[in-house]
Write an enzyme that holds these catalytic residues in place. Structure first.
Site, PDB file in Angstrom:
ATOM      1  N   HIS A 180      37.207  27.024  36.259  1.00  0.00           N
ATOM      2  CA  HIS A 180      35.751  26.994  36.464  1.00  0.00           C
ATOM      3  C   HIS A 180      35.298  25.543  36.523  1.00  0.00           C
ATOM      4  O   HIS A 180      35.726  24.722  35.695  1.00  0.00           O
ATOM      5  CB  HIS A 180      35.038  27.724  35.326  1.00  0.00           C
ATOM      6  CG  HIS A 180      33.556  27.753  35.495  1.00  0.00           C
ATOM      7  ND1 HIS A 180      32.932  28.610  36.373  1.00  0.00           N
ATOM      8  CD2 HIS A 180      32.572  27.006  34.928  1.00  0.00           C
ATOM      9  CE1 HIS A 180      31.625  28.402  36.325  1.00  0.00           C
ATOM     10  NE2 HIS A 180      31.391  27.429  35.468  1.00  0.00           N
ATOM     11  N   ASN A 205      41.787  31.558  35.143  1.00  0.00           N
ATOM     12  CA  ASN A 205      40.762  31.124  36.093  1.00  0.00           C
ATOM     13  C   ASN A 205      40.424  29.658  35.854  1.00  0.00           C
ATOM     14  O   ASN A 205      40.549  29.158  34.724  1.00  0.00           O
ATOM     15  CB  ASN A 205      39.495  31.967  35.916  1.00  0.00           C
ATOM     16  CG  ASN A 205      38.389  31.570  36.889  1.00  0.00           C
ATOM     17  OD1 ASN A 205      38.612  31.480  38.096  1.00  0.00           O
ATOM     18  ND2 ASN A 205      37.198  31.314  36.372  1.00  0.00           N
ATOM     19  N   ILE A 222      34.319  40.013  40.936  1.00  0.00           N
ATOM     20  CA  ILE A 222      34.501  40.252  39.502  1.00  0.00           C
ATOM     21  C   ILE A 222      35.592  41.315  39.310  1.00  0.00           C
ATOM     22  O   ILE A 222      35.553  42.376  39.936  1.00  0.00           O
ATOM     23  CB  ILE A 222      33.187  40.742  38.848  1.00  0.00           C
ATOM     24  CG1 ILE A 222      32.068  39.709  39.045  1.00  0.00           C
ATOM     25  CG2 ILE A 222      33.398  41.026  37.361  1.00  0.00           C
ATOM     26  CD1 ILE A 222      32.322  38.382  38.373  1.00  0.00           C
ATOM     27  N   LYS A 281      34.225  51.784  48.587  1.00  0.00           N
ATOM     28  CA  LYS A 281      32.911  52.361  48.285  1.00  0.00           C
ATOM     29  C   LYS A 281      32.310  51.809  47.003  1.00  0.00           C
ATOM     30  O   LYS A 281      31.100  51.659  46.879  1.00  0.00           O
ATOM     31  CB  LYS A 281      33.037  53.889  48.172  1.00  0.00           C
ATOM     32  CG  LYS A 281      33.399  54.586  49.466  1.00  0.00           C
ATOM     33  CD  LYS A 281      33.548  56.080  49.244  1.00  0.00           C
ATOM     34  CE  LYS A 281      33.972  56.788  50.524  1.00  0.00           C
ATOM     35  NZ  LYS A 281      34.196  58.252  50.301  1.00  0.00           N
ATOM     36  N   GLN A 308      39.693  15.297  40.289  1.00  0.00           N
ATOM     37  CA  GLN A 308      40.033  14.705  38.993  1.00  0.00           C
ATOM     38  C   GLN A 308      40.335  15.735  37.912  1.00  0.00           C
ATOM     39  O   GLN A 308      40.993  15.396  36.922  1.00  0.00           O
ATOM     40  CB  GLN A 308      38.894  13.794  38.527  1.00  0.00           C
ATOM     41  CG  GLN A 308      38.670  12.575  39.415  1.00  0.00           C
ATOM     42  CD  GLN A 308      37.601  11.639  38.876  1.00  0.00           C
ATOM     43  OE1 GLN A 308      37.166  11.747  37.725  1.00  0.00           O
ATOM     44  NE2 GLN A 308      37.153  10.717  39.707  1.00  0.00           N
TER      45      GLN A 308
END
Length: 207
Positions: A110, A108, A93, A64, A179
């Protein structure tokens, strides 16, 4: 030996890089014990199953509100006795419950050189579209710890990647993955599992 949980939402190319690094002995003091997806039916789950790794689905749409989702995710992480959480293309998130429990234990990757092209809404192809639109000559990837600011945690490692004439977002995305992302993320996980990453005053020190 640290227990690693990898959170995914898609195809799992970064997950594959981690699996390969574990097989090849790059990640010596950690093992992937659980792959948790925020979506059902994604190929990352198949990659995990092919390599004998337990999987779970904690679908955001089934809860919810974000707090319920966060509690369900935290329960799965604890059930796996997780020491390190790795976000590998995870598009939800994380809330306070997970962030507080795993402070400086969530990594993480990015697809840009933070602080460029990062923050809320910057994920997937959009990052590379914006880099090309701006006309940067180099982009890259960043591995960082996760905190309450989106893409705002302490930086662990970065690698630059050249932007070439005629690049499309898709071509650039692939080059950055090959890379930078697939190199940096396993290396950062290995360093963490060896106890070689320290955080001091919001910055990392590699020892």
């Amino acid at each position: 030996m640290l227990n690693i949980a990898v959170l995914v939402s898609g195809g799992g190319t970064n997950l594959q890089a981690l699996i390969d690094a574990q097989k090849n002995g790059i990640i010596k003091n950690g093992r992937i014990v659980r792959v948790i997806s925020s979506r059902e039916g994604v190929y990352a789950l198949e990659r995990a199953k092919q390599n004998g790794i337990e999987t779970r689905v904690v679908a955001r749409k089934n809860y919810k509100n974000p707090d319920e989702f966060d509690r369900a995710l935290l329960a799965e992480l604890k059930a796996a006795n997780t020491d390190l959480v790795v976000l590998a293309g995870f598009l939800s998130i994380l809330g306070d419950a997970v962030l507080n429990e795993y402070e400086n234990r969530i990594i993480n990757v990015h697809p840009s050189l933070i602080p460029s092209f990062c923050g809320p809404g910057f994920y997937g192809l959009r990052v590379h579209e914006e880099a090309l639109k701006y006309g940067v000559k180099v982009t890259g990837a960043t591995v960082h710890f996760v905190n309450k600011v989106v893409d705002g945690g302490a930086i662990i490692a970065q690698k630059a990647v050249e932007v070439k004439e005629g690049d499309t977002p898709e071509i650039l995305q692939r080059r950055v993955m090959e890379q930078a992302e697939w190199v940096l993320l396993p290396r950062a996980v290995a360093l963490f599992c060896e106890g070689r990453i320290k955080v001091k005053d919001g910055k990392t020190i590699i020892v």
